[in-house]
Write a protein that holds these residues in place. Structure first.
Motif, PDB file in Angstrom:
ATOM      1  N   GLY A 116      95.576  75.195  72.693  1.00 52.99           N
ATOM      2  CA  GLY A 116      94.720  76.301  72.268  1.00 52.99           C
ATOM      3  C   GLY A 116      93.539  75.873  71.418  1.00 52.99           C
ATOM      4  N   LYS A 117      93.226  74.581  71.417  1.00 54.65           N
ATOM      5  CA  LYS A 117      92.131  74.073  70.586  1.00 54.65           C
ATOM      6  C   LYS A 117      90.786  74.712  70.945  1.00 54.65           C
ATOM      7  N   SER A 118      90.465  74.746  72.233  1.00 53.66           N
ATOM      8  CA  SER A 118      89.158  75.268  72.663  1.00 53.66           C
ATOM      9  C   SER A 118      89.020  76.755  72.378  1.00 53.66           C
ATOM     10  N   THR A 119      90.070  77.507  72.619  1.00 56.04           N
ATOM     11  CA  THR A 119      90.037  78.942  72.341  1.00 56.04           C
ATOM     12  C   THR A 119      89.854  79.190  70.853  1.00 56.04           C
ATOM     13  N   LEU A 120      90.575  78.438  70.027  1.00 58.28           N
ATOM     14  CA  LEU A 120      90.433  78.583  68.577  1.00 58.28           C
ATOM     15  C   LEU A 120      89.036  78.169  68.127  1.00 58.28           C
ATOM     16  N   ALA A 121      88.514  77.066  68.668  1.00 63.12           N
ATOM     17  CA  ALA A 121      87.169  76.614  68.295  1.00 63.12           C
ATOM     18  C   ALA A 121      86.134  77.692  68.616  1.00 63.12           C
ATOM     19  N   ASP A 122      86.236  78.296  69.792  1.00 61.30           N
ATOM     20  CA  ASP A 122      85.301  79.361  70.158  1.00 61.30           C
ATOM     21  C   ASP A 122      85.425  80.563  69.218  1.00 61.30           C
ATOM     22  N   ALA A 123      86.651  80.928  68.882  1.00 61.62           N
ATOM     23  CA  ALA A 123      86.865  82.080  67.997  1.00 61.62           C
ATOM     24  C   ALA A 123      86.267  81.821  66.615  1.00 61.62           C
ATOM     25  N   ILE A 124      86.479  80.636  66.091  1.00 59.42           N
ATOM     26  CA  ILE A 124      85.921  80.278  64.776  1.00 59.42           C
ATOM     27  C   ILE A 124      84.406  80.233  64.846  1.00 59.42           C
ATOM     28  N   ALA A 125      83.867  79.644  65.912  1.00 56.64           N
ATOM     29  CA  ALA A 125      82.408  79.548  66.061  1.00 56.64           C
ATOM     30  C   ALA A 125      81.769  80.933  66.080  1.00 56.64           C
TER      31      ALA A 125
END
Length: 187
Positions: free
Chosen positions: A30-39
Motif C-alpha cells: 500500500g505504499k503508492s496509495t498512501l504516498a498519493d493520499a499524503i501528497a
C-alpha cells in the motif's frame, strides 16, 4: 468480537514528518496509495520509485542502473516530496534527504492478496507504470512470498536505527487507523 482500534500514543501527526517523506514496506503493502493520499492532503509532489526504476510502456523492464540512480538523485534533491519504494541501492541517499519516515509492515498474505487484486481488477492503480499492464508473474509471487520476509526483518531493524520522525504501521488495522486519524482519502 470486533478488533480493537490500534492506538498510537507516540505517533507523530503527519505534519511532523516534514516536507520530504520516505515510505518503505513490502511489495504490494500500500505504499503508492498512501504516498498519493499524503501528497494530496499535504500538497506535496509524489514520486513512485517503481516509475523511475522501470521503462514506461514496457512489461516492467528495468532501466539501466545508472539512469535510475540519476533520476532518483534528481528527485531527492527537490525541496518537497512523498516518495514510495524500497530500492535499497539508493536508500541511504534518500534517507539522508528525508525529513520523515513511514514503514508499512503488512502481513505477507495481505501483500499476496493485494498483488492478485491489482493484477486482476485494478487497471488504474496508484503508482502504475505508464503504458504498462499488471499481470500475475511467478517471479513477483516468489518475491512476495519468499524474499519479502527477509526484507521485512531488515526494514524493521532499519526503522529502529533511523532517527527521523517516523511511523510504523505494522498491521492492516494500523494502516486503516492512520488513514482515519489523518483524514486521508484513498481516492
Amino acid at each position: 468480537m470486533p478488533s480493537a482500534v490500534p492506538q498510537f500514543p507516540s505517533m507523530p501527526i503527519l505534519n511532523d514528518l516534514g516536507p520530504r517523506i520516505c515510505i518503505l514496506g513490502p511489495s504490494n503493502s500500500g505504499k503508492s496509495t498512501l504516498a498519493d493520499a499524503i501528497a494530496r492532503k499535504r500538497g506535496l509532489p509524489v514520486i513512485h520509485l517503481d516509475q523511475l526504476f522501470h521503462i514506461p510502456y514496457s512489461d516492467w523492464v528495468p532501466r539501466p542502473a545508472q539512469e535510475f540512480r540519476q533520476l532518483h538523485d534528481e528527485a531527492i534533491m527537490q525541496e518537497q516530496w512523498v516518495m514510495d519504494g524500497n530500492y535499497t541501492s539508493t536508500l541511504a541517499q534518500r534517507l539522508s534527504r528525508a525529513t520523515g519516515f513511514i514503514l508499512l509492515d503488512v502481513p505477507t498474505s495481505t501483500s499476496l492478496w493485494r498483488y492478485l487484486r491489482r493484477t486482476w481488477f485494478e487497471r488504474n492503480r496508484r503508482g502504475r507504470l505508464a503504458g504498462g499492464r499488471d499481470t500475475v508473474k511467478w517471479q513477483m509471487l516468489h518475491h512476495i512470498a519468499v524474499v519479502t520476509p527477509r526484507n521485512r526483518r531488515r526494514y524493521g531493524d532499519l526503522y529502529e536505527r533511523v532517527s527521523l520522525p517516523k511511523i510504523r504501521l505494522a498491521t492492516t488495522n494500523d494502516l486503516n487507523h492512520f488513514y482515519d486519524v489523518e483524514q486521508l482519502s484513498r481516492h
